[in-house]
Design a protein around this motif. Structure first.
Motif, short mmCIF file in Angstrom:
data_model
loop_
_atom_site.label_atom_id
_atom_site.label_comp_id
_atom_site.label_asym_id
_atom_site.label_seq_id
_atom_site.Cartn_x
_atom_site.Cartn_y
_atom_site.Cartn_z
N ARG A 79 52.73 -4.93 92.80
CA ARG A 79 53.85 -5.62 93.46
C ARG A 79 53.69 -7.14 93.36
O ARG A 79 54.67 -7.87 93.16
CB ARG A 79 53.96 -5.19 94.91
N ALA A 80 52.46 -7.63 93.49
CA ALA A 80 52.22 -9.07 93.38
C ALA A 80 52.56 -9.56 91.98
O ALA A 80 53.21 -10.60 91.81
CB ALA A 80 50.77 -9.39 93.74
N TYR A 81 52.12 -8.83 90.95
CA TYR A 81 52.45 -9.20 89.58
C TYR A 81 53.96 -9.11 89.34
O TYR A 81 54.54 -9.99 88.70
CB TYR A 81 51.71 -8.33 88.56
N ALA A 82 54.59 -8.08 89.87
CA ALA A 82 56.04 -7.91 89.69
C ALA A 82 56.80 -9.08 90.32
O ALA A 82 57.77 -9.59 89.73
CB ALA A 82 56.50 -6.59 90.30
N ALA A 83 56.38 -9.53 91.50
CA ALA A 83 57.05 -10.64 92.17
C ALA A 83 56.92 -11.93 91.36
O ALA A 83 57.89 -12.68 91.20
CB ALA A 83 56.47 -10.83 93.57
N VAL A 84 55.74 -12.17 90.81
CA VAL A 84 55.54 -13.37 90.00
C VAL A 84 56.31 -13.26 88.70
O VAL A 84 56.91 -14.24 88.24
CB VAL A 84 54.04 -13.64 89.76
N MET A 85 56.33 -12.10 88.08
CA MET A 85 57.08 -11.91 86.84
C MET A 85 58.58 -12.15 87.08
O MET A 85 59.26 -12.74 86.24
CB MET A 85 56.84 -10.52 86.26
N GLN A 86 59.09 -11.71 88.23
CA GLN A 86 60.49 -11.95 88.57
C GLN A 86 60.75 -13.45 88.69
O GLN A 86 61.76 -13.97 88.21
CB GLN A 86 60.86 -11.24 89.88
N ARG A 87 59.82 -14.15 89.33
CA ARG A 87 59.97 -15.61 89.49
C ARG A 87 59.94 -16.30 88.13
O ARG A 87 60.72 -17.23 87.87
CB ARG A 87 58.86 -16.15 90.38
N ILE A 88 59.04 -15.86 87.24
CA ILE A 88 58.97 -16.43 85.90
C ILE A 88 60.30 -16.20 85.16
O ILE A 88 60.83 -17.11 84.54
CB ILE A 88 57.79 -15.83 85.10
N ALA A 89 60.84 -15.00 85.26
CA ALA A 89 62.12 -14.68 84.60
C ALA A 89 63.24 -15.56 85.16
O ALA A 89 64.05 -16.10 84.39
CB ALA A 89 62.45 -13.21 84.79
N ASP A 90 63.29 -15.72 86.46
CA ASP A 90 64.32 -16.55 87.08
C ASP A 90 64.19 -18.00 86.63
O ASP A 90 65.19 -18.65 86.28
CB ASP A 90 64.24 -16.48 88.61
N ASP A 91 62.96 -18.53 86.63
CA ASP A 91 62.72 -19.90 86.19
C ASP A 91 63.09 -20.08 84.72
O ASP A 91 63.68 -21.09 84.33
CB ASP A 91 61.26 -20.30 86.41
N CYS A 92 62.77 -19.08 83.92
CA CYS A 92 63.06 -19.12 82.49
C CYS A 92 64.57 -19.20 82.25
O CYS A 92 65.05 -20.02 81.47
CB CYS A 92 62.46 -17.89 81.82
N GLU A 93 65.32 -18.37 82.94
CA GLU A 93 66.78 -18.35 82.77
C GLU A 93 67.44 -19.60 83.34
O GLU A 93 68.51 -19.99 82.88
CB GLU A 93 67.37 -17.11 83.43
N ALA A 94 66.82 -20.23 84.32
CA ALA A 94 67.42 -21.41 84.96
C ALA A 94 67.23 -22.69 84.14
O ALA A 94 67.88 -23.69 84.42
CB ALA A 94 66.82 -21.59 86.35
N ARG A 95 66.35 -22.66 83.15
CA ARG A 95 66.07 -23.87 82.38
C ARG A 95 67.20 -24.20 81.42
O ARG A 95 67.81 -23.31 80.82
CB ARG A 95 64.78 -23.67 81.56
N PRO A 96 67.51 -25.49 81.26
CA PRO A 96 68.54 -25.88 80.31
C PRO A 96 68.11 -25.59 78.87
O PRO A 96 66.96 -25.85 78.51
CB PRO A 96 68.70 -27.39 80.53
N MET A 97 69.01 -25.02 78.09
CA MET A 97 68.69 -24.65 76.71
C MET A 97 69.49 -25.46 75.70
O MET A 97 69.42 -25.20 74.52
CB MET A 97 68.97 -23.15 76.49
N GLY A 98 70.27 -26.41 76.17
CA GLY A 98 71.12 -27.19 75.26
C GLY A 98 70.31 -28.08 74.33
O GLY A 98 69.15 -28.40 74.60
N PRO A 99 70.91 -28.52 73.23
CA PRO A 99 70.19 -29.32 72.25
C PRO A 99 69.71 -30.67 72.81
O PRO A 99 68.69 -31.20 72.37
CB PRO A 99 71.19 -29.52 71.11
N ARG A 100 70.39 -31.20 73.79
CA ARG A 100 69.99 -32.49 74.36
C ARG A 100 69.19 -32.36 75.65
O ARG A 100 68.53 -33.30 76.06
CB ARG A 100 71.21 -33.34 74.63
#
Length: 72
Positions: A38-59
């Protein structure tokens, strides 16, 4: 439980999609108790959320290295 640090490089795929490169996960055949899972799952969820929230635009895109702590 012992704290474990996961080192994550937030980057992107060759076609510009979010990607997380993770160092520090348990190896093959890791023995984990339910609370540890459960601890690993919670951190993996946070990593996924942070990953998706990052700007991916060219600039706006920049690689980012982050350490996440798993209390497992």
């Amino acid at each position: 439980m012992t704290a474990k640090v996961l080192k994550v490089k937030h980057c992107r795929t060759h076609d510009g999609k979010p990607l997380a490169s993770i160092d520090g996960l348990p190896g093959d055949m890791a023995d984990l108790q339910p609370a540890q899972l459960r601890a690993y799952a919670a951190v993996m969820q946070r990593i996924a959320d942070d990953c998706e929230a990052r700007p991916m635009g060219p600039r706006t895109y920049r690689e980012l290295s982050v350490k996440y702590t798993v209390d497992a």
